[in-house]
Write an enzyme that holds these catalytic residues in place. Structure first.
Site, short mmCIF file in Angstrom:
data_model
loop_
_atom_site.label_atom_id
_atom_site.label_comp_id
_atom_site.label_asym_id
_atom_site.label_seq_id
_atom_site.Cartn_x
_atom_site.Cartn_y
_atom_site.Cartn_z
N HIS A 185 4.76 0.19 0.80
CA HIS A 185 5.20 -0.59 1.94
C HIS A 185 4.22 -1.70 2.27
CE1 HIS A 185 2.62 2.65 3.58
NE2 HIS A 185 2.26 1.76 4.49
N GLN A 219 0.82 -1.21 0.00
CA GLN A 219 0.00 0.00 0.00
C GLN A 219 0.85 1.26 0.00
OE1 GLN A 219 -1.43 0.74 4.43
NE2 GLN A 219 -1.64 -1.45 3.91
N HIS A 238 0.14 5.88 0.66
CA HIS A 238 -0.78 6.91 1.13
C HIS A 238 -0.53 8.21 0.39
CE1 HIS A 238 -1.54 3.95 4.18
NE2 HIS A 238 -0.32 4.05 4.67
N ARG A 274 -4.13 0.55 -2.26
CA ARG A 274 -3.53 -0.78 -2.20
C ARG A 274 -2.99 -1.22 -3.54
NH1 ARG A 274 -8.02 -0.69 1.07
NH2 ARG A 274 -7.55 -1.05 3.28
N GLU A 288 3.08 7.93 8.50
CA GLU A 288 3.10 7.08 9.69
C GLU A 288 4.53 6.65 10.01
OE1 GLU A 288 1.77 2.85 7.63
OE2 GLU A 288 0.23 4.38 7.97
#
Length: 405
Positions: free
Chosen positions: A261, A95, A97, A280, A132
């Site tokens: 990642h 995935q 972001h 994804r 993140e």
């Protein structure tokens, strides 16, 4: 105010059955427990241990809604992070972001198109980015993260091919660059499908031939593992193009926007922006939107994205990627005598979880004791918090505190 909070772990299929219960001191039921969410995210807001302390509010989200100035301070409209305990026993989806700009544009586009928020094919559940970081709690935390240089990927592929010619199309695409290769794999024509099957077969053979000696590269071993679980998935081959990362206990990595990642195995503390925006690229039965994934991916080959902490004091480390609006502070007595600890510099509302031993948190107005597995919400008026380890010499006590930045 130090407000005790808890939650029910999410039971995603890839989760460990034991890691989170053991950390929290709960019974191992045999059901996967993948993530424990600590925050105000509507998908699983933290539960208030003693609602009477906050006017009867049952969750942190309810309390923030009812008393935003007390909970957040006067200069915030929401909690700027989501803290998680993550326990993977199988690979998560491949995935990436979006950036803030991509998230806003994508959200507005799907809103205008009338795509329901609960539609499984919806990509953007909110208009926010989702950077993140993760810090390993287990002795090893295994992951794939970011693209490595094409030359390294080519060397891996050519060694795996071993002159068979079965991976020839993959070599040709790699010579045209990472974006061309990933697009070809994700769009999956017949030639890509044949290569995906060949990589799984060749990687499995290489692992078997290595035997107990284990003389096989981490990427090849990972491709063999992924092929067993997802035999026709493009992620099997994409994994060869990525950094194979092993974090030792206490080490961290940062996953910025566009970083591709997949977590593979291990227990960690994860801190992120409170967003649900995930594009994804495989290793999942969930929706994969190839054009949108390709739009947000960063195809630049960066070094493995390890994140070094800022050492504020002998007992205090701060993980703070630039520009994300949150930070993770780790305070540990590291086996020193009772009372040893340090001061955690906090910025606005914060959340703490004790991962080892027993600690006392002391703020400007009150104090609280946390045992291993316990968590609390810290209101902004407490200011910087002193952490005292309630443990004997030779015993480790550790607390992680998520805060603003």
């Amino acid at each position: 105010m130090f407000l005790g909070i808890t939650n029910t772990p999410r039971d995603y299929a890839w989760g460990s059955v034991s890691a989170i219960p053991e950390l929290l001191g709960r019974t191992v039921t045999g059901v996967p427990q993948a993530e424990l969410w600590l925050g105000a995210h509507a998908g699983s807001p933290s539960v208030v241990v003693n609602p009477a302390m906050v006017g009867g509010a049952d969750t942190v989200l309810d309390w923030i809604t009812a008393e935003p100035e007390t909970a957040l301070g006067t200069d915030r409209s929401g909690l700027p992070f989501l803290l998680k305990v993550l326990a993977a026993a199988a690979p998560l989806s491949l995935q990436a972001h979006p950036t803030p700009e991509q998230a806003r544009e994508g959200f507005d586009r799907e809103e205008a198109a009338g795509v329901p928020l609960d539609d499984p094919a919806r990509n953007y559940k909110d208009p926010f980015p989702k950077p993140e970081l993760v810090v390993a709690l287990s002795e090893r935390f295994e992951a794939l993260s970011g693209f490595r240089p094409v030359a390294d990927a080519l060397a891996e592929v050519e060694a795996l091919d071993a002159g068979s010619g079965r991976l020839g199309p993959l070599v040709v695409h790699l010579q045209h660059g990472l974006e061309d290769t990933v697009r070809w794999l994700e769009e999956t024509d017949d030639s890509a499908r044949a290569v995906i099957g060949a990589v799984g077969h060749l990687a499995t053979e290489a692992v078997a031939a290595a035997g107990a000696d284990g003389r096989v590269t981490p990427n090849t071993a990972t491709a063999a593992d992924l092929a067993r679980a997802y035999p026709e998935d493009p992620g099997v081959v994409v994994s060869l193009l990525m950094h194979r990362v092993t974090l030792a206990r206490g080490e961290a990595m940062y996953l910025p926007a566009g970083n591709i990642h997949a977590y593979l195995d291990g227990l960690g503390i994860e801190l992120m922006a409170p967003s649900d925006n995930v594009l994804r690229g495989g290793l999942t039965p969930k929706h994969v939107d190839v054009p949108e994934l390709l739009r947000v991916l960063d195809f630049t080959a960066h070094p493995a994205p390890l994140l070094e902490p800022e050492h504020l004091a002998p007992a205090v480390d701060r993980f703070a990627p630039e520009g994300v609006g949150f930070a993770l502070v780790r305070v540990t007595n590291d086996g020193r005598p009772v009372g040893a600890g340090g001061t955690a510099p906090l910025d606005g509302p914060s959340i703490a979880i004790c991962t080892e031993g027993v600690v006392t948190l002391v703020g400007a107005h009150s104090a609280t004791l946390l045992r291993q597995g316990e968590s609390c919400y810290i209101t902004p008026d407490e200011g910087d918090v002193t952490v005292e380890a309630d443990a004997g010499s030779g015993t480790t006590a550790t607390v992680f505190i998520a805060t603003g930045a």
